[in-house]
Design a protein around this motif. Structure first.
Motif, PDB file in Angstrom:
ATOM      1  N   PRO A 218     -45.705 -43.394 -30.470  1.00  0.00           N
ATOM      2  CA  PRO A 218     -46.039 -42.650 -31.689  1.00  0.00           C
ATOM      3  C   PRO A 218     -47.182 -41.656 -31.542  1.00  0.00           C
ATOM      4  CG  PRO A 218     -45.634 -44.947 -32.204  1.00  0.00           C
ATOM      5  CD  PRO A 218     -45.644 -44.853 -30.722  1.00  0.00           C
ATOM      6  N   GLN A 219     -48.132 -41.871 -30.614  1.00  0.00           N
ATOM      7  CA  GLN A 219     -49.242 -40.943 -30.499  1.00  0.00           C
ATOM      8  C   GLN A 219     -48.829 -39.581 -29.956  1.00  0.00           C
ATOM      9  OE1 GLN A 219     -49.093 -43.971 -28.981  1.00  0.00           O
ATOM     10  NE2 GLN A 219     -50.148 -43.995 -27.000  1.00  0.00           N
ATOM     11  N   PHE A 220     -47.601 -39.483 -29.438  1.00  0.00           N
ATOM     12  CA  PHE A 220     -47.073 -38.201 -28.980  1.00  0.00           C
ATOM     13  C   PHE A 220     -46.064 -37.697 -30.008  1.00  0.00           C
ATOM     14  CE2 PHE A 220     -48.869 -39.232 -24.912  1.00  0.00           C
ATOM     15  CZ  PHE A 220     -49.044 -38.005 -24.281  1.00  0.00           C
ATOM     16  N   ASP A 221     -46.449 -36.686 -30.792  1.00  0.00           N
ATOM     17  CA  ASP A 221     -45.459 -36.103 -31.692  1.00  0.00           C
ATOM     18  C   ASP A 221     -44.517 -35.216 -30.887  1.00  0.00           C
ATOM     19  OD1 ASP A 221     -46.629 -33.498 -31.363  1.00  0.00           O
ATOM     20  OD2 ASP A 221     -48.065 -33.953 -32.944  1.00  0.00           O
ATOM     21  N   ALA A 222     -43.446 -34.760 -31.526  1.00  0.00           N
ATOM     22  CA  ALA A 222     -42.395 -34.033 -30.812  1.00  0.00           C
ATOM     23  C   ALA A 222     -42.922 -32.759 -30.158  1.00  0.00           C
ATOM     24  CB  ALA A 222     -41.252 -33.712 -31.774  1.00  0.00           C
ATOM     25  N   ALA A 223     -43.793 -32.037 -30.863  1.00  0.00           N
ATOM     26  CA  ALA A 223     -44.298 -30.774 -30.318  1.00  0.00           C
ATOM     27  C   ALA A 223     -45.173 -31.016 -29.091  1.00  0.00           C
ATOM     28  CB  ALA A 223     -45.086 -30.029 -31.394  1.00  0.00           C
ATOM     29  N   ARG A 224     -46.044 -32.000 -29.172  1.00  0.00           N
ATOM     30  CA  ARG A 224     -46.909 -32.311 -28.024  1.00  0.00           C
ATOM     31  C   ARG A 224     -46.075 -32.823 -26.852  1.00  0.00           C
ATOM     32  NH1 ARG A 224     -51.267 -37.235 -27.654  1.00  0.00           N
ATOM     33  NH2 ARG A 224     -52.162 -36.673 -25.630  1.00  0.00           N
ATOM     34  N   ARG A 225     -45.094 -33.655 -27.131  1.00  0.00           N
ATOM     35  CA  ARG A 225     -44.229 -34.166 -26.075  1.00  0.00           C
ATOM     36  C   ARG A 225     -43.477 -33.019 -25.403  1.00  0.00           C
ATOM     37  NH1 ARG A 225     -42.155 -38.124 -28.544  1.00  0.00           N
ATOM     38  NH2 ARG A 225     -40.435 -37.047 -29.570  1.00  0.00           N
ATOM     39  N   ARG A 226     -42.975 -32.083 -26.194  1.00  0.00           N
ATOM     40  CA  ARG A 226     -42.227 -30.963 -25.622  1.00  0.00           C
ATOM     41  C   ARG A 226     -43.114 -30.129 -24.708  1.00  0.00           C
ATOM     42  NH1 ARG A 226     -38.356 -26.631 -28.817  1.00  0.00           N
ATOM     43  NH2 ARG A 226     -37.900 -25.319 -27.015  1.00  0.00           N
ATOM     44  N   ARG A 227     -44.328 -29.836 -25.141  1.00  0.00           N
ATOM     45  CA  ARG A 227     -45.234 -29.062 -24.295  1.00  0.00           C
ATOM     46  C   ARG A 227     -45.508 -29.795 -22.992  1.00  0.00           C
ATOM     47  NH1 ARG A 227     -48.019 -28.427 -29.189  1.00  0.00           N
ATOM     48  NH2 ARG A 227     -49.549 -29.991 -28.525  1.00  0.00           N
ATOM     49  N   THR A 228     -45.735 -31.096 -23.091  1.00  0.00           N
ATOM     50  CA  THR A 228     -46.027 -31.886 -21.888  1.00  0.00           C
ATOM     51  C   THR A 228     -44.829 -31.906 -20.939  1.00  0.00           C
ATOM     52  OG1 THR A 228     -47.513 -33.292 -23.193  1.00  0.00           O
ATOM     53  CG2 THR A 228     -46.788 -34.142 -21.055  1.00  0.00           C
ATOM     54  N   ILE A 230     -42.494 -29.648 -20.649  1.00  0.00           N
ATOM     55  CA  ILE A 230     -42.348 -28.322 -20.036  1.00  0.00           C
ATOM     56  C   ILE A 230     -43.353 -28.155 -18.897  1.00  0.00           C
ATOM     57  CG2 ILE A 230     -42.647 -25.843 -20.420  1.00  0.00           C
ATOM     58  CD1 ILE A 230     -41.479 -26.281 -23.243  1.00  0.00           C
ATOM     59  N   TYR A 231     -44.599 -28.564 -19.138  1.00  0.00           N
ATOM     60  CA  TYR A 231     -45.623 -28.469 -18.084  1.00  0.00           C
ATOM     61  C   TYR A 231     -45.231 -29.310 -16.871  1.00  0.00           C
ATOM     62  CZ  TYR A 231     -48.688 -26.344 -21.614  1.00  0.00           C
ATOM     63  OH  TYR A 231     -49.235 -25.537 -22.570  1.00  0.00           O
ATOM     64  N   LEU A 232     -44.770 -30.535 -17.144  1.00  0.00           N
ATOM     65  CA  LEU A 232     -44.372 -31.422 -16.045  1.00  0.00           C
ATOM     66  C   LEU A 232     -43.178 -30.849 -15.284  1.00  0.00           C
ATOM     67  CD1 LEU A 232     -44.639 -34.955 -17.724  1.00  0.00           C
ATOM     68  CD2 LEU A 232     -46.083 -34.065 -15.890  1.00  0.00           C
ATOM     69  N   GLY A 233     -42.197 -30.359 -16.014  1.00  0.00           N
ATOM     70  CA  GLY A 233     -41.003 -29.827 -15.377  1.00  0.00           C
ATOM     71  C   GLY A 233     -41.294 -28.601 -14.540  1.00  0.00           C
ATOM     72  N   LEU A 234     -41.996 -27.633 -15.122  1.00  0.00           N
ATOM     73  CA  LEU A 234     -42.329 -26.408 -14.382  1.00  0.00           C
ATOM     74  C   LEU A 234     -43.264 -26.722 -13.221  1.00  0.00           C
ATOM     75  CD1 LEU A 234     -42.791 -23.837 -17.281  1.00  0.00           C
ATOM     76  CD2 LEU A 234     -40.824 -24.102 -15.762  1.00  0.00           C
ATOM     77  N   GLY A 235     -44.189 -27.659 -13.440  1.00  0.00           N
ATOM     78  CA  GLY A 235     -45.121 -28.027 -12.372  1.00  0.00           C
ATOM     79  C   GLY A 235     -44.403 -28.648 -11.185  1.00  0.00           C
ATOM     80  N   ALA A 236     -43.430 -29.528 -11.469  1.00  0.00           N
ATOM     81  CA  ALA A 236     -42.684 -30.162 -10.388  1.00  0.00           C
ATOM     82  C   ALA A 236     -41.858 -29.141  -9.615  1.00  0.00           C
ATOM     83  CB  ALA A 236     -41.772 -31.258 -10.958  1.00  0.00           C
ATOM     84  N   ILE A 237     -41.236 -28.216 -10.328  1.00  0.00           N
ATOM     85  CA  ILE A 237     -40.433 -27.191  -9.663  1.00  0.00           C
ATOM     86  C   ILE A 237     -41.316 -26.279  -8.823  1.00  0.00           C
ATOM     87  CG2 ILE A 237     -38.956 -25.179 -10.044  1.00  0.00           C
ATOM     88  CD1 ILE A 237     -37.893 -26.665 -12.556  1.00  0.00           C
ATOM     89  N   PRO A 287     -36.353 -30.407 -13.205  1.00  0.00           N
ATOM     90  CA  PRO A 287     -35.372 -29.946 -14.193  1.00  0.00           C
ATOM     91  C   PRO A 287     -35.028 -31.005 -15.239  1.00  0.00           C
ATOM     92  CG  PRO A 287     -34.724 -29.250 -11.994  1.00  0.00           C
ATOM     93  CD  PRO A 287     -35.895 -30.189 -11.828  1.00  0.00           C
ATOM     94  N   ALA A 288     -35.076 -32.281 -14.858  1.00  0.00           N
ATOM     95  CA  ALA A 288     -34.798 -33.340 -15.830  1.00  0.00           C
ATOM     96  C   ALA A 288     -35.824 -33.316 -16.959  1.00  0.00           C
ATOM     97  CB  ALA A 288     -34.788 -34.701 -15.144  1.00  0.00           C
ATOM     98  N   CYS A 289     -37.083 -33.088 -16.626  1.00  0.00           N
ATOM     99  CA  CYS A 289     -38.126 -32.990 -17.663  1.00  0.00           C
ATOM    100  C   CYS A 289     -37.866 -31.802 -18.579  1.00  0.00           C
ATOM    101  CB  CYS A 289     -39.501 -32.870 -17.012  1.00  0.00           C
ATOM    102  SG  CYS A 289     -40.108 -34.388 -16.251  1.00  0.00           S
ATOM    103  N   LEU A 290     -37.448 -30.670 -18.009  1.00  0.00           N
ATOM    104  CA  LEU A 290     -37.120 -29.504 -18.830  1.00  0.00           C
ATOM    105  C   LEU A 290     -35.925 -29.797 -19.729  1.00  0.00           C
ATOM    106  CD1 LEU A 290     -37.580 -26.589 -16.264  1.00  0.00           C
ATOM    107  CD2 LEU A 290     -39.183 -27.376 -18.023  1.00  0.00           C
ATOM    108  N   PHE A 291     -34.939 -30.506 -19.209  1.00  0.00           N
ATOM    109  CA  PHE A 291     -33.785 -30.909 -20.009  1.00  0.00           C
ATOM    110  C   PHE A 291     -34.253 -31.697 -21.223  1.00  0.00           C
ATOM    111  CE2 PHE A 291     -30.402 -33.591 -21.416  1.00  0.00           C
ATOM    112  CZ  PHE A 291     -29.211 -32.936 -21.134  1.00  0.00           C
ATOM    113  N   LEU A 292     -35.127 -32.668 -20.998  1.00  0.00           N
ATOM    114  CA  LEU A 292     -35.629 -33.489 -22.102  1.00  0.00           C
ATOM    115  C   LEU A 292     -36.428 -32.668 -23.100  1.00  0.00           C
ATOM    116  CD1 LEU A 292     -36.724 -36.701 -20.151  1.00  0.00           C
ATOM    117  CD2 LEU A 292     -34.809 -36.507 -21.759  1.00  0.00           C
ATOM    118  N   ALA A 293     -37.155 -31.676 -22.588  1.00  0.00           N
ATOM    119  CA  ALA A 293     -37.975 -30.849 -23.465  1.00  0.00           C
ATOM    120  C   ALA A 293     -37.129 -30.075 -24.467  1.00  0.00           C
ATOM    121  CB  ALA A 293     -38.812 -29.874 -22.633  1.00  0.00           C
ATOM    122  N   PHE A 294     -35.963 -29.621 -24.021  1.00  0.00           N
ATOM    123  CA  PHE A 294     -35.144 -28.768 -24.879  1.00  0.00           C
ATOM    124  C   PHE A 294     -33.966 -29.505 -25.504  1.00  0.00           C
ATOM    125  CE2 PHE A 294     -37.253 -25.842 -21.912  1.00  0.00           C
ATOM    126  CZ  PHE A 294     -37.857 -24.978 -22.833  1.00  0.00           C
ATOM    127  N   ALA A 295     -33.843 -30.796 -25.218  1.00  0.00           N
ATOM    128  CA  ALA A 295     -32.698 -31.558 -25.727  1.00  0.00           C
ATOM    129  C   ALA A 295     -32.989 -32.253 -27.051  1.00  0.00           C
ATOM    130  CB  ALA A 295     -32.252 -32.595 -24.693  1.00  0.00           C
TER     131      ALA A 295
END
Length: 398
Positions: A218-228, A230-237, A287-295
């Motif tokens: 619960p401490q991660f709302d949808a917007a904060r989770r999405r930003r995180t 995206i950062y994780l996904g782009l960072g890994a790539i 890419p899996a993290c990016l998938f989750l960010a936009f799904a």
């Protein structure tokens, strides 16, 4: 996959499914089926490895490469599921569940899954593959969950980032080392043992996925989770590109210039799965993290069906192998081979009796689509049954 809402002490914690995680899991299960259909039906599978750049084509390479996402995503999300499940259990309860489910998966791999791959009641070979790796990783995670979150994350990252230091260590005839880090085949009397999934990096992937589950509290709302995400996904790539470009560490097989720029690009992407290298993990989980960010969002008619498969991944896995292998009996007869050739004493593509068997990729894709569409009603039935009988604890093991 469930998440939680805050509750007062002594009250029940309400849960709801996280559709984006089920959507990702369902997607990789469907893609996984493509790889297994290719194993049993594609004519080139019995001649050369689809990632062998001296022999493959671009479409064949990517038919194999796209399926690289399946095992790491499945293992990673298994860890995430454990974390979320742990928000509704005590550490002791979670640890016991992980231990017993892990041991059950190991047994399942040796007894049922091996038989499905071979259809050989004599068990001339035991195939130690992804279900084994998931099971053993759960057994280790059962112990790790008693540690602080940061310690689990550190252990997971050390295993993922550091295990390639062991790439040059080979111990011929050592089964224990094969289980840990060196894919091998052993002949033990009249029985073969193929260790396909050495476990060190898989434990790290699941442990890291466990820590990733914090994003769905619960401490991660949808917007904060999405930003995180995206950062994780782009960072890994980005990290994949940098480390791969340096070409010194992160995968036992460095890339090299090829006959064309396209094949040089394929060489850059051609990372190692057995065991999964650091670069393999980065290029799949990023890419899996990016998938989750936009799904995260409303589902449509198609994605609802994918989510259904993602809610019952182990059921889909067990059923789809048997169905594909059974269809391959028909394929063998159609192509002039005997159905008996599909009763195996080794991995299917390593069976001498099947040399010259197989079909082109168009047939592979048609069979794949048919298998997925045909299995969907069974998955929907099982998902409904499982949702309607939450009191049956054994359902959580399948």
């Amino acid at each position: 996959m469930s998440t939680t809402t805050m509750a007062l002490p002594g009250t029940a914690v309400k849960t709801k499914r996280i559709a984006s995680i089920d959507l990702l899991r369902g997607t990789v299960m469907i893609i996984m089926a493509l790889d297994h259909v290719r194993d049993y039906f594609n004519n080139s599978a019995y001649i050369f490895d689809p990632t062998d750049l001296s022999k493959t084509s671009v479409i064949l390479f990517f038919t194999r490469w796209i399926t690289h996402f399946c095992a790491p995503v499945f293992a990673f999300l298994a860890g995430t599921s454990a974390f979320i499940s742990g928000t509704r259990k005590s550490k002791k309860e979670l640890s016991f569940f992980l231990l017993t489910r892990g041991l059950w998966l190991v047994l399942l791999e040796f007894v049922l899954v091996t038989f499905e791959w071979t259809f050989n009641p004599a068990y001339n070979v035991f195939l130690v593959q992804v279900i084994w790796a998931l099971g053993i990783s759960m057994v280790f995670l059962a112990a790790l969950v008693h540690l602080p979150w940061r310690a689990i994350l550190l252990i997971g990252l050390v295993l993922v980032f550091g295990h390639n230091i062991l790439d040059g260590v080979h111990m011929e005839g050592n089964i224990l080392w094969a289980f840990l880090h060196d894919q091998r085949y052993f002949q033990l009397g009249h029985t073969g043992l193929f260790v396909g999934y050495p476990i060190i990096p898989w434990i790290g992937i699941m442990a890291t996925g466990y820590c990733f589950g914090r994003l769905y509290t619960p401490q991660f709302d949808a917007a904060r989770r999405r930003r995180t995400l995206i950062y994780l996904g782009l960072g890994a790539i980005a990290l994949f590109i940098i480390i791969r470009a340096v070409n010194v560490y992160g995968d036992p097989n460095p890339w090299s210039a090829q006959k064309t720029p396209v094949f040089t690009f394929l060489s850059f992407l051609n990372v190692t799965k057995y065991p999964p290298s650091l670069l393999y993990v980065l290029v799949t989980l990023g890419p899996a993290c990016l998938f989750l960010a936009f799904a995260e969002g409303p589902l449509n008619g198609f994605t609802k069906k994918v989510v259904t498969i993602g809610r019952v991944p182990m059921f889909f896995y067990i059923i789809h192998i048997a169905v594909i292998h059974a269809l391959a009996f028909i394929g063998a007869e159609i192509s002039g081979h005997s159905w008996r050739d599909m009763v195996l004493s080794n991995w299917v593509t390593g069976s001498p009796a099947l040399q010259g068997y197989g079909f082109n990729l168009a047939i592979v894709y048609l069979v794949w689509i048919g298998v997925v569409v045909g299995l969907y009603p069974l998955c929907k039935w099982y998902d409904t049954y499982k949702s309607s009988h939450r009191e049956k604890q054994w359902l959580s093991y399948l």
